[in-house]
Scaffold this motif. Structure first.
Motif, PDB file in Angstrom:
ATOM      1  N   LEU A  31       0.818  -1.206   0.000  1.00  0.00           N
ATOM      2  CA  LEU A  31       0.000   0.000   0.000  1.00  0.00           C
ATOM      3  C   LEU A  31       0.854   1.259   0.000  1.00  0.00           C
ATOM      4  CD1 LEU A  31      -2.792  -1.014   2.551  1.00  0.00           C
ATOM      5  CD2 LEU A  31      -2.966  -0.921   0.057  1.00  0.00           C
ATOM      6  N   LEU A  32       1.937   1.255   0.753  1.00  0.00           N
ATOM      7  CA  LEU A  32       2.806   2.421   0.811  1.00  0.00           C
ATOM      8  C   LEU A  32       3.549   2.641  -0.503  1.00  0.00           C
ATOM      9  CD1 LEU A  32       4.350   2.090   4.389  1.00  0.00           C
ATOM     10  CD2 LEU A  32       2.578   3.664   3.633  1.00  0.00           C
ATOM     11  N   ASP A  33       3.731   1.583  -1.273  1.00  0.00           N
ATOM     12  CA  ASP A  33       4.490   1.705  -2.525  1.00  0.00           C
ATOM     13  C   ASP A  33       3.617   2.141  -3.699  1.00  0.00           C
ATOM     14  OD1 ASP A  33       7.024   1.351  -3.967  1.00  0.00           O
ATOM     15  OD2 ASP A  33       5.938  -0.247  -5.015  1.00  0.00           O
ATOM     16  N   VAL A  34       2.363   1.706  -3.731  1.00  0.00           N
ATOM     17  CA  VAL A  34       1.554   1.974  -4.931  1.00  0.00           C
ATOM     18  C   VAL A  34       0.199   2.609  -4.624  1.00  0.00           C
ATOM     19  CG1 VAL A  34       2.629   0.072  -6.167  1.00  0.00           C
ATOM     20  CG2 VAL A  34       0.509  -0.340  -4.909  1.00  0.00           C
ATOM     21  N   ALA A  35      -0.201   2.715  -3.380  1.00  0.00           N
ATOM     22  CA  ALA A  35      -1.573   3.142  -3.087  1.00  0.00           C
ATOM     23  C   ALA A  35      -1.644   4.376  -2.198  1.00  0.00           C
ATOM     24  CB  ALA A  35      -2.347   1.993  -2.432  1.00  0.00           C
ATOM     25  N   TRP A  36      -0.587   5.198  -2.183  1.00  0.00           N
ATOM     26  CA  TRP A  36      -0.635   6.413  -1.367  1.00  0.00           C
ATOM     27  C   TRP A  36      -1.424   7.489  -2.127  1.00  0.00           C
ATOM     28  CZ3 TRP A  36       0.819   7.340   3.560  1.00  0.00           C
ATOM     29  CH2 TRP A  36       0.850   8.678   3.979  1.00  0.00           C
ATOM     30  N   PRO A  37      -2.521   7.999  -1.568  1.00  0.00           N
ATOM     31  CA  PRO A  37      -3.352   8.969  -2.311  1.00  0.00           C
ATOM     32  C   PRO A  37      -2.789  10.386  -2.231  1.00  0.00           C
ATOM     33  CG  PRO A  37      -4.346   8.494  -0.186  1.00  0.00           C
ATOM     34  CD  PRO A  37      -3.113   7.639  -0.263  1.00  0.00           C
ATOM     35  N   ARG A  38      -2.947  11.127  -3.326  1.00  0.00           N
ATOM     36  CA  ARG A  38      -2.582  12.544  -3.340  1.00  0.00           C
ATOM     37  C   ARG A  38      -3.325  13.236  -4.484  1.00  0.00           C
ATOM     38  NH1 ARG A  38       1.927  10.059  -5.622  1.00  0.00           N
ATOM     39  NH2 ARG A  38       2.557  10.885  -7.667  1.00  0.00           N
ATOM     40  N   TRP A  39      -3.534  14.517  -4.322  1.00  0.00           N
ATOM     41  CA  TRP A  39      -4.226  15.320  -5.319  1.00  0.00           C
ATOM     42  C   TRP A  39      -3.207  16.081  -6.153  1.00  0.00           C
ATOM     43  CZ3 TRP A  39      -9.408  14.742  -5.830  1.00  0.00           C
ATOM     44  CH2 TRP A  39     -10.104  14.201  -4.753  1.00  0.00           C
ATOM     45  N   ILE A  40      -3.405  16.096  -7.475  1.00  0.00           N
ATOM     46  CA  ILE A  40      -2.529  16.843  -8.372  1.00  0.00           C
ATOM     47  C   ILE A  40      -3.400  17.671  -9.322  1.00  0.00           C
ATOM     48  CG2 ILE A  40      -0.679  15.138  -8.261  1.00  0.00           C
ATOM     49  CD1 ILE A  40      -1.538  14.195 -11.045  1.00  0.00           C
ATOM     50  N   ASP A  41      -2.822  18.763  -9.821  1.00  0.00           N
ATOM     51  CA  ASP A  41      -3.511  19.645 -10.761  1.00  0.00           C
ATOM     52  C   ASP A  41      -3.028  19.340 -12.177  1.00  0.00           C
ATOM     53  OD1 ASP A  41      -4.924  20.928  -8.743  1.00  0.00           O
ATOM     54  OD2 ASP A  41      -3.302  22.368  -8.391  1.00  0.00           O
ATOM     55  N   ILE A  42      -3.954  19.020 -13.072  1.00  0.00           N
ATOM     56  CA  ILE A  42      -3.643  18.730 -14.467  1.00  0.00           C
ATOM     57  C   ILE A  42      -4.084  19.917 -15.315  1.00  0.00           C
ATOM     58  CG2 ILE A  42      -4.087  17.207 -16.429  1.00  0.00           C
ATOM     59  CD1 ILE A  42      -4.585  14.965 -14.493  1.00  0.00           C
ATOM     60  N   PRO A  43      -3.155  20.501 -16.106  1.00  0.00           N
ATOM     61  CA  PRO A  43      -3.553  21.650 -16.955  1.00  0.00           C
ATOM     62  C   PRO A  43      -4.524  21.212 -18.050  1.00  0.00           C
ATOM     63  CG  PRO A  43      -1.304  20.965 -17.424  1.00  0.00           C
ATOM     64  CD  PRO A  43      -1.734  20.186 -16.224  1.00  0.00           C
ATOM     65  N   MET A  44      -5.635  21.945 -18.165  1.00  0.00           N
ATOM     66  CA  MET A  44      -6.655  21.647 -19.172  1.00  0.00           C
ATOM     67  C   MET A  44      -6.711  22.701 -20.264  1.00  0.00           C
ATOM     68  SD  MET A  44      -7.837  18.866 -17.957  1.00  0.00           S
ATOM     69  CE  MET A  44      -9.296  18.632 -18.974  1.00  0.00           C
ATOM     70  N   GLY A  45      -5.974  23.738 -20.128  1.00  0.00           N
ATOM     71  CA  GLY A  45      -5.957  24.827 -21.093  1.00  0.00           C
ATOM     72  C   GLY A  45      -5.264  26.021 -20.462  1.00  0.00           C
ATOM     73  N   LYS A  46      -5.466  27.171 -21.047  1.00  0.00           N
ATOM     74  CA  LYS A  46      -4.875  28.375 -20.495  1.00  0.00           C
ATOM     75  C   LYS A  46      -5.511  28.712 -19.154  1.00  0.00           C
ATOM     76  CE  LYS A  46      -3.390  30.622 -24.773  1.00  0.00           C
ATOM     77  NZ  LYS A  46      -3.486  31.851 -25.607  1.00  0.00           N
ATOM     78  N   LYS A  47      -4.702  28.692 -18.149  1.00  0.00           N
ATOM     79  CA  LYS A  47      -5.112  29.048 -16.786  1.00  0.00           C
ATOM     80  C   LYS A  47      -6.253  28.172 -16.275  1.00  0.00           C
ATOM     81  CE  LYS A  47      -3.765  33.903 -17.279  1.00  0.00           C
ATOM     82  NZ  LYS A  47      -4.205  35.318 -17.156  1.00  0.00           N
ATOM     83  N   GLU A  48      -6.373  26.991 -16.824  1.00  0.00           N
ATOM     84  CA  GLU A  48      -7.389  26.061 -16.361  1.00  0.00           C
ATOM     85  C   GLU A  48      -6.737  24.764 -15.904  1.00  0.00           C
ATOM     86  OE1 GLU A  48     -10.369  25.374 -19.246  1.00  0.00           O
ATOM     87  OE2 GLU A  48     -11.039  27.470 -19.363  1.00  0.00           O
TER      88      GLU A  48
END
Length: 218
Positions: free
Chosen positions: A152-169
């Motif tokens: 679980l520590l190697d592959v299942a640690w949750p985190r939130w990331i921001d993915i660019p969808m366009g200009k300033k989005e």
């Protein structure tokens, strides 16, 4: 008369029934008390000294080490409490202290969950001291829980990331990956401190609960 004498002789020859003396381990009550008092302090000292790379007595002893006994005791205690030895992050970063306390609590709850849901071997414990012959059953799956935890520590640690969808989005998504083990290293002293606090609270709770009527204790 002869019968009475014979009975007295038999009674005199019979070995006296004496209760076996209970032998304490680890020094008995005094040793247990000393362990509870000094082990957390020694743990925090060793953790702090390992973080600075040397035995740093300046963080514990007062500058005027040659002062009187009463003044020295007060000065040592005051400097010890206000240093980073006894309570790391308490004065400088209370948010980190709460974060570490939450991590240790979640870790404990995860191990309880794994102990409940993973396959196990049911092992009978020793007979209870009440003389009933009852044995408690224990779920033995610690080895499996260890490997599941590593996975679980190697592959299942949750985190939130921001993915660019366009200009300033940006789109925030939840991903899973490896746990930030460097965070554990950076906050090792604080994690050790909050672990001691949780252990004290859990021990006090279990001690109070042990007096509940009808509870089976090993």
């Amino acid at each position: 008369a002869n019968l009475r004498i014979s009975i007295m002789e038999i009674a005199g020859d019979a070995p006296a029934m004496t209760k076996d003396k209970f032998e304490y381990e680890f020094g008995g009550p005094v040793g247990a008390l000393a362990t509870m008092v000094f082990l957390p302090i020694v743990t925090m000292l060793l953790t702090y000294w390992a973080s600075v790379g040397r035995v740093d007595l300046d963080s514990i002893l007062p500058d005027d080490a040659a002062c009187s006994a009463d003044g020295g005791s007060v000065s040592i205690w005051s400097k010890f409490v206000n240093s980073h030895v006894l309570c790391p992050s308490c004065a400088s970063d209370s948010d980190m202290l709460l974060s570490c306390a939450s991590v240790i609590l979640l870790w404990f709850l995860l191990q309880v969950l794994l102990e409940r849901i993973l396959p196990c071997a049911l092992v009978q414990g020793a007979p209870l001291p009440d003389g009933s012959g009852t044995r408690l059953s224990y779920r033995i799956n610690g080895h499996l829980a260890f490997w599941v935890t590593l996975l679980l520590l190697d592959v299942a640690w949750p985190r939130w990331i921001d993915i660019p969808m366009g200009k300033k989005e940006f789109k925030t998504v939840l991903v899973f990956g490896r746990a930030p083990f460097t965070w554990l290293y950076d906050n090792y002293s604080t994690l050790a401190f909050v672990t001691i606090l949780w252990t004290i609270l859990l021990s006090a709770y279990l001690y109070v609960k042990s007096f509940r009527k009808g509870l089976l204790l090993a």
